[in-house]
Write a protein that holds these residues in place. Structure first.
Motif, PDB file in Angstrom:
ATOM      1  N   GLY A  50      -3.578   4.804 -21.367  1.00 39.52           N
ATOM      2  CA  GLY A  50      -2.956   3.508 -21.147  1.00 39.52           C
ATOM      3  C   GLY A  50      -1.842   3.491 -20.506  1.00 39.52           C
ATOM      4  N   GLY A  51      -1.628   4.234 -19.258  1.00 35.56           N
ATOM      5  CA  GLY A  51      -0.224   4.578 -18.826  1.00 35.56           C
ATOM      6  C   GLY A  51       0.012   3.535 -17.745  1.00 35.56           C
ATOM      7  N   GLY A  52       1.297   4.089 -17.050  1.00 34.42           N
ATOM      8  CA  GLY A  52       1.802   3.104 -15.947  1.00 34.42           C
ATOM      9  C   GLY A  52       2.860   4.188 -15.300  1.00 34.42           C
ATOM     10  N   ILE A  53       3.118   3.807 -14.232  1.00 34.85           N
ATOM     11  CA  ILE A  53       4.010   4.801 -13.346  1.00 34.85           C
ATOM     12  C   ILE A  53       5.221   4.165 -12.677  1.00 34.85           C
ATOM     13  CG2 ILE A  53       3.972   6.108 -11.101  1.00 34.85           C
ATOM     14  CD1 ILE A  53       1.318   6.929 -11.843  1.00 34.85           C
ATOM     15  N   LEU A  54       6.366   4.998 -13.007  1.00 36.44           N
ATOM     16  CA  LEU A  54       7.613   4.603 -12.474  1.00 36.44           C
ATOM     17  C   LEU A  54       7.856   5.350 -11.120  1.00 36.44           C
ATOM     18  CD1 LEU A  54      10.914   3.366 -12.833  1.00 36.44           C
ATOM     19  CD2 LEU A  54      11.055   5.507 -13.836  1.00 36.44           C
ATOM     20  N   TYR A  55       8.052   4.915 -10.091  1.00 41.56           N
ATOM     21  CA  TYR A  55       8.602   5.653  -8.834  1.00 41.56           C
ATOM     22  C   TYR A  55      10.125   5.508  -8.943  1.00 41.56           C
ATOM     23  CZ  TYR A  55       8.758   7.495  -4.168  1.00 41.56           C
ATOM     24  OH  TYR A  55       8.786   8.233  -2.934  1.00 41.56           O
ATOM     25  N   TYR A  56      10.767   6.643  -8.919  1.00 45.60           N
ATOM     26  CA  TYR A  56      12.269   6.867  -8.948  1.00 45.60           C
ATOM     27  C   TYR A  56      12.646   7.974  -8.269  1.00 45.60           C
ATOM     28  CZ  TYR A  56      17.058   6.958 -10.509  1.00 45.60           C
ATOM     29  OH  TYR A  56      18.451   7.220 -10.452  1.00 45.60           O
ATOM     30  N   THR A 324      -5.375  -0.369 -16.210  1.00 45.23           N
ATOM     31  CA  THR A 324      -4.053  -0.162 -17.078  1.00 45.23           C
ATOM     32  C   THR A 324      -2.663  -0.521 -16.100  1.00 45.23           C
ATOM     33  OG1 THR A 324      -2.663   1.172 -18.401  1.00 45.23           O
ATOM     34  CG2 THR A 324      -3.954   2.385 -16.788  1.00 45.23           C
ATOM     35  N   TYR A 325      -2.981  -0.010 -14.742  1.00 43.08           N
ATOM     36  CA  TYR A 325      -1.779  -0.303 -13.929  1.00 43.08           C
ATOM     37  C   TYR A 325      -2.378  -0.229 -12.471  1.00 43.08           C
ATOM     38  CZ  TYR A 325       3.166   0.267 -12.209  1.00 43.08           C
ATOM     39  OH  TYR A 325       4.294   0.184 -12.041  1.00 43.08           O
ATOM     40  N   VAL A 326      -1.776  -1.061 -11.606  1.00 44.17           N
ATOM     41  CA  VAL A 326      -1.747  -0.938 -10.084  1.00 44.17           C
ATOM     42  C   VAL A 326      -0.666  -0.239  -9.403  1.00 44.17           C
ATOM     43  CG1 VAL A 326      -2.394  -2.005  -7.980  1.00 44.17           C
ATOM     44  CG2 VAL A 326      -3.519  -2.517 -10.149  1.00 44.17           C
ATOM     45  N   LEU A 327      -0.605   0.890  -8.822  1.00 41.26           N
ATOM     46  CA  LEU A 327       0.264   1.689  -8.467  1.00 41.26           C
ATOM     47  C   LEU A 327       0.535   1.694  -6.808  1.00 41.26           C
ATOM     48  CD1 LEU A 327       2.416   3.902  -8.551  1.00 41.26           C
ATOM     49  CD2 LEU A 327       0.727   5.628  -8.260  1.00 41.26           C
ATOM     50  N   PRO A 328       1.599   0.865  -6.405  1.00 41.29           N
ATOM     51  CA  PRO A 328       1.826   1.030  -5.041  1.00 41.29           C
ATOM     52  C   PRO A 328       2.448   2.499  -4.429  1.00 41.29           C
ATOM     53  CG  PRO A 328       3.356  -0.421  -6.082  1.00 41.29           C
ATOM     54  CD  PRO A 328       2.810   0.190  -7.003  1.00 41.29           C
ATOM     55  N   VAL A 329       1.764   2.936  -3.537  1.00 40.10           N
ATOM     56  CA  VAL A 329       2.042   4.112  -3.121  1.00 40.10           C
ATOM     57  C   VAL A 329       3.295   4.185  -2.057  1.00 40.10           C
ATOM     58  CG1 VAL A 329       1.081   6.108  -1.912  1.00 40.10           C
ATOM     59  CG2 VAL A 329      -0.625   4.992  -3.369  1.00 40.10           C
ATOM     60  N   ALA A 330       3.930   5.009  -2.420  1.00 39.65           N
ATOM     61  CA  ALA A 330       5.416   4.980  -1.676  1.00 39.65           C
ATOM     62  C   ALA A 330       5.192   5.569  -0.224  1.00 39.65           C
ATOM     63  CB  ALA A 330       6.552   5.957  -2.496  1.00 39.65           C
ATOM     64  N   GLY A 331       5.732   5.017   0.762  1.00 39.89           N
ATOM     65  CA  GLY A 331       5.623   5.310   1.949  1.00 39.89           C
ATOM     66  C   GLY A 331       4.339   5.173   2.701  1.00 39.89           C
ATOM     67  N   ARG A 332       3.405   4.430   1.987  1.00 38.32           N
ATOM     68  CA  ARG A 332       2.128   4.069   2.898  1.00 38.32           C
ATOM     69  C   ARG A 332       1.915   2.658   2.742  1.00 38.32           C
ATOM     70  NH1 ARG A 332      -2.124   8.666   3.438  1.00 38.32           N
ATOM     71  NH2 ARG A 332      -0.897  10.298   2.584  1.00 38.32           N
ATOM     72  N   LYS A 333       1.715   1.970   3.803  1.00 38.79           N
ATOM     73  CA  LYS A 333       1.779   0.732   3.870  1.00 38.79           C
ATOM     74  C   LYS A 333       0.336   0.104   3.104  1.00 38.79           C
ATOM     75  CE  LYS A 333       1.977  -3.422   7.086  1.00 38.79           C
ATOM     76  NZ  LYS A 333       1.905  -4.187   5.810  1.00 38.79           N
TER      77      LYS A 333
END
Ligand code: DGJ
Length: 380
Positions: A50-56, A324-333
Motif C-alpha cells: 500500500g506504499g508510496g514514494i518520496l523523491y528527495y 496505490t501510487y503513481v510515481l513520476p520518474v525523475a529526469g524522464r519526461k
C-alpha cells in the motif's frame, strides 16, 4: 554415493528455484517483474505494501505497510526502502514504529494502511500521512494519522490522528444541501433515494461537526508547493480532496468531493502538462476490481470520469491488483509508474507489487500488463 548424487541435484535445483521465484536472485536488477517476488539488496522480501514514494535528493524512498503472515493489523509499522534506480531497494528500517503504550492511537495491533510521505521545503520536515484504524475497532474509526521526521527515512514521530476538517463544508456542496435536514436514519441503504441523498451530502452533514471520514488515501504536492490529502470518505462512497496548510501538518478547511456515491478507493493522483489525473479502484475489499480514471483541469474539480485505463487481458481486475501510487520518474519526461498491490489477505506478507508503465494514448493514460519491463520504455 546415492546421497552424493542427491545433494548434487539439490545444489543444482536450489538456484533454479530461486531464480524463477524472484526473476533475478541476489543480483542487481535492471527490470521490473510485476507480480513476482521482489527482494531487497540484502536478499529479503520487500515488505512495503500500500506504499508510496518520496523523491528527495536524487534518491527514491519507498514507504509501505509492514505486513505479517497472519494479520493485516500493524504489528511493526511503516517500512522504508531507498533506491536510486527504482529496481534495487535497500531496507532503511522502520520509518514509523507502532507503539507499546496501550493508550497510543498507533498501539501495536491497530491498522495502518497506505502511508505516504512528502517533504516540506519551507520547514524542512518530512511529513507522513496514513490511514489509521484504532485497535479493536475494525474499520470504524476511519482516521488519518500524521507523523513527522527531520530525515526522509525517519524515524517518524507520531503527531496526531483524527477525522478531516471538522466544522467545515466542502466548497462544492450547494447551500441548499448544507441546509438540508435529512439524516441517515431516514433512509434504507442502497435505495435510489438514499443514493440521491448521499450525493447531496447526507454523510458530509452527519460528520461535519467531528470531521470527515478518511480511509484509503494518498498525498499530492502541486507545482506551487501546495499539498493535498486525497481520501475515501463518506462511508467509502465519495472521495474528498483536502488542501493542507503551508507546513503540511493540518488542513486549511478547503476541500472538495469527487464522484459522489461512486465508491472509489485506492486514489493515486498525478499531473502532466497542467492536467490532473486520478486513478482509483472500486470498493471490493481485498479482491481486485476494474480501475477507474478521472481527469480535471483544476485539482478542485470538476472531475470527469473516463473509461477503465487498463487494457488487454486482466484489465477488468487491474491485472489482479489495486493501485496505490503513481510515481513520476525523475529526469524522464512524461514517465510515470503505476504502483499497485496484488493483495493476499490469507498471507498478507505474500502480497505482490505490480508496477506498470503509464502510457499516454489520445491524451489519456493507458495501463497494460507487462511480464517484465524497464524504464527504457519511456525513452530518454
Ligand atoms: C481495500 C483497501 O484499498 C485496502 O487498503 C484495505 O483497506 C482493504 N480494502 C480492506 O478490506
Amino acid at each position: 554415493m546415492k546421497l552424493r548424487i542427491f545433494f548434487c541435484l539439490l545444489a543444482l535445483l536450489i538456484p533454479a528455484c530461486h531464480l524463477s521465484a524472484q526473476g533475478l536472485a541476489g543480483s542487481a536488477r535492471d527490470r521490473f517483474y510485476p507480480g513476482q517476488l521482489w527482494f531487497d539488496t540484502a536478499g529479503r522480501l520487500i515488505n512495503a505494501h500500500g506504499g508510496g514514494i518520496l523523491y528527495y535528493d536524487s534518491t527514491y524512498y519507498w514507504f509501505g505497510e509492514y505486513k505479517g503472515e497472519r494479520t493485516n493489523s500493524a504489528e511493526v509499522g511503516v517500512t522504508c526502502y531507498s533506491s536510486t534506480d527504482l529496481y534495487n531497494w535497500t531496507d532503511r528500517g522502520i520509518a514509523l514504529a507502532v507503539s507499546d503504550e496501550a493508550d497510543s492511537p498507533i498501539v501495536r495491533g491497530c491498522i495502518i494502511e497506505r502511508p505516504k510521505v512528502i517533504h516540506n521545503a519551507r520547514t524542512g520536515k518530512f511529513v507522513m500521512y496514513f490511514h489509521l484504524e484504532l485497535k479493536g475497532k475494525g474499520y470504524a474509526a476511519a482516521n488519518v494519522g500524521v507523523a513527522v521526521s527531520d530525515r526522509p527515512e525517519g524515524p517518524y514521530r507520531f503527531v496526531k490522528n483524527g477525522c478531516v476538517n471538522p466544522g467545515q463544508w466542502p466548497a462544492d456542496l450547494a447551500e441548499a444541501d448544507r441546509a438540508a435536514t435529512a439524516v441517515p436514519e431516514d433512509y434504507e441503504w442502497w435505495t435510489p433515494a438514499w443514493r440521491d441523498e448521499v450525493a447531496r451530502g447526507l454523510f458530509v452533514r452527519r460528520d461535519r461537526a467531528g470531521g470527515q471520514m478518511s480511509r484509503d488515501m494518498t498525498l499530492f504536492v502541486d507545482d506551487d508547493g501546495k499539498a493535498y490529502h486525497i481520501y475515501a470518505s463518506e462511508e467509502n462512497l465519495t472521495l474528498q480532496i483536502a488542501e493542507l496548510t503551508d507546513d503540511y501538518l493540518d488542513y486549511t478547511g478547503r476541500y472538495v468531493r469527487v464522484d459522489p456515491t461512486g465508491q472509489n478507493e485506492a486514489p493515486a493522483l498525478f499531473k502532466k502538462d497542467g492536467r490532473y489525473y486520478l486513478i482509483t479502484s472500486g470498493c471490493t475489499g481485498w479482491a481486485p476490481n476494474a480501475a477507474r480514471l478521472f481527469t480535471a483541469e483544476s485539482i478542485r474539480g470538476p472531475w470527469q470520469r473516463h473509461a477503465n485505463p487498463c487494457q488487454g487481458d486482466g484489465a477488468d481486475r487491474t491485472f489482479q491488483s489495486q493501485g496505490t501510487y503513481v510515481l513520476p520518474v525523475a529526469g524522464r519526461k512524461d514517465a510515470f509508474v503505476f504502483m499497485a498491490d496484488s493483495w493476499r489477505p490469507d498471507n498478507p506478507i505474500d502480497g505482490r507489487y505490480v508496477w506498470l508503465p503509464v502510457r499516454f494514448e489520445n491524451g489519456l493514460p493507458v495501463l497494460r500488463w507487462e511480464k517484465e519491463w524497464s524504464l527504457d520504455v519511456f525513452g530518454r
